[in-house]
Design a protein around this motif. Structure first.
Motif, PDB file in Angstrom:
ATOM      1  N   TYR A 239       0.835  -1.190   0.000  1.00  0.00           N
ATOM      2  CA  TYR A 239       0.000   0.000   0.000  1.00  0.00           C
ATOM      3  C   TYR A 239       0.874   1.245   0.000  1.00  0.00           C
ATOM      4  O   TYR A 239       2.015   1.230   0.449  1.00  0.00           O
ATOM      5  N   ASP A 240       0.307   2.307  -0.517  1.00  0.00           N
ATOM      6  CA  ASP A 240       0.985   3.585  -0.602  1.00  0.00           C
ATOM      7  C   ASP A 240       0.687   4.368   0.668  1.00  0.00           C
ATOM      8  O   ASP A 240      -0.468   4.461   1.072  1.00  0.00           O
ATOM      9  N   LYS A 241       1.707   4.904   1.285  1.00  0.00           N
ATOM     10  CA  LYS A 241       1.498   5.698   2.492  1.00  0.00           C
ATOM     11  C   LYS A 241       0.889   7.057   2.131  1.00  0.00           C
ATOM     12  O   LYS A 241       0.814   7.434   0.966  1.00  0.00           O
ATOM     13  N   ALA A 242       0.497   7.796   3.158  1.00  0.00           N
ATOM     14  CA  ALA A 242      -0.312   9.004   2.986  1.00  0.00           C
ATOM     15  C   ALA A 242       0.363  10.168   2.259  1.00  0.00           C
ATOM     16  O   ALA A 242      -0.315  11.042   1.758  1.00  0.00           O
ATOM     17  N   SER A 243       1.661  10.226   2.209  1.00  0.00           N
ATOM     18  CA  SER A 243       2.305  11.368   1.547  1.00  0.00           C
ATOM     19  C   SER A 243       3.513  10.882   0.775  1.00  0.00           C
ATOM     20  O   SER A 243       3.868   9.715   0.818  1.00  0.00           O
TER      21      SER A 243
ATOM     22  N   GLU B 226      -6.589   9.247  -3.501  1.00  0.00           N
ATOM     23  CA  GLU B 226      -7.776  10.103  -3.448  1.00  0.00           C
ATOM     24  C   GLU B 226      -8.217  10.189  -1.986  1.00  0.00           C
ATOM     25  O   GLU B 226      -8.119  11.226  -1.388  1.00  0.00           O
ATOM     26  N   VAL B 227      -8.690   9.068  -1.423  1.00  0.00           N
ATOM     27  CA  VAL B 227      -9.059   8.982  -0.009  1.00  0.00           C
ATOM     28  C   VAL B 227      -8.343   7.759   0.558  1.00  0.00           C
ATOM     29  O   VAL B 227      -8.406   6.686  -0.027  1.00  0.00           O
ATOM     30  N   GLN B 228      -7.654   7.917   1.673  1.00  0.00           N
ATOM     31  CA  GLN B 228      -6.880   6.832   2.295  1.00  0.00           C
ATOM     32  C   GLN B 228      -5.697   6.498   1.391  1.00  0.00           C
ATOM     33  O   GLN B 228      -5.250   7.344   0.632  1.00  0.00           O
ATOM     34  N   ASN B 229      -5.204   5.286   1.444  1.00  0.00           N
ATOM     35  CA  ASN B 229      -4.003   4.901   0.707  1.00  0.00           C
ATOM     36  C   ASN B 229      -4.304   3.787  -0.290  1.00  0.00           C
ATOM     37  O   ASN B 229      -4.883   2.776   0.094  1.00  0.00           O
ATOM     38  N   PRO B 230      -3.902   3.940  -1.551  1.00  0.00           N
ATOM     39  CA  PRO B 230      -4.105   2.857  -2.513  1.00  0.00           C
ATOM     40  C   PRO B 230      -3.422   1.579  -2.033  1.00  0.00           C
ATOM     41  O   PRO B 230      -2.363   1.627  -1.409  1.00  0.00           O
ATOM     42  N   ALA B 231      -4.045   0.434  -2.333  1.00  0.00           N
ATOM     43  CA  ALA B 231      -3.480  -0.860  -1.963  1.00  0.00           C
ATOM     44  C   ALA B 231      -3.753  -1.850  -3.085  1.00  0.00           C
ATOM     45  O   ALA B 231      -4.829  -1.853  -3.676  1.00  0.00           O
TER      46      ALA B 231
END
Length: 169
Positions: free
Chosen positions: A62-66, A146-151
């Motif tokens: 998953y991609d982290k928030a920033s 977009e919202v939260q983190n892509p996984a």
């Protein structure tokens, strides 16, 4: 994505925290992490190819928030490819519609816009999204927040049979 090598056809390559895939930007300035669950994942969705191991849906990258988006770059021979992206919502904090929404681009084209796995199939259920694409010598896949983190649970790239035209499904 995010787990150990899995046997089968195909053999699924390792992409673990201690041994990230060479095809992702996890080791080259990316800002991603891995996660896993022991929960049983429903793999009855007709989009899932026969023989896909449930274990594939129990791990993720998953991609982290920033920071930099999660990017994958696969060396290929120029031509047409079927790209299969494997998803399941396994994070209880995203067990509601709109809690995790992301975009996916392949070769610069948006193939999933504002995609929400939970809204699509619910929690703890696998789904596969397939796209026929044209590629140069590098097949690029980018996950945008977009919202939260892509996984993503897994990525499969198959050479497309001759005569097929590139389009998204």
């Amino acid at each position: 994505a995010g787990g150990a090598q899995l046997a089968g056809t195909p053999v699924w390559s390792v992409d673990a925290a201690a041994s990230p895939s060479i095809y992702s930007n996890a080791t080259a300035g990316g800002n991603s992490a891995t996660n896993s669950t022991t929960a049983t994942i429903d793999i009855s969705d007709p989009s899932i190819p026969a023989g896909t191991p449930m274990a594939l849906f129990q791990t993720e990258r998953y991609d982290k928030a920033s920071g930099t988006n999660l990017i994958w770059d696969f060396p290929v021979t120029p031509g047409q490819y079927l790209v299969r992206l494997y998803f399941a919502e396994t994070y209880s904090g995203a067990f509601t519609a709109g809690a995790r929404v992301f975009d996916v681009t392949i070769e610069g084209q948006t193939v999933l816009n504002n995609y929400d796995v939970y809204a699509d199939v619910g929690s703890l259920k696998g789904v596969v999204k397939s796209f026929l694409v044209s590629s140069d010598s590098d097949l690029n896949i980018t996950f945008g927040r977009e919202v939260q983190n892509p996984a993503v649970k897994g990525i499969e790239i198959l050479r497309a049979p001759a005569g097929l035209q590139a389009s998204a499904t």
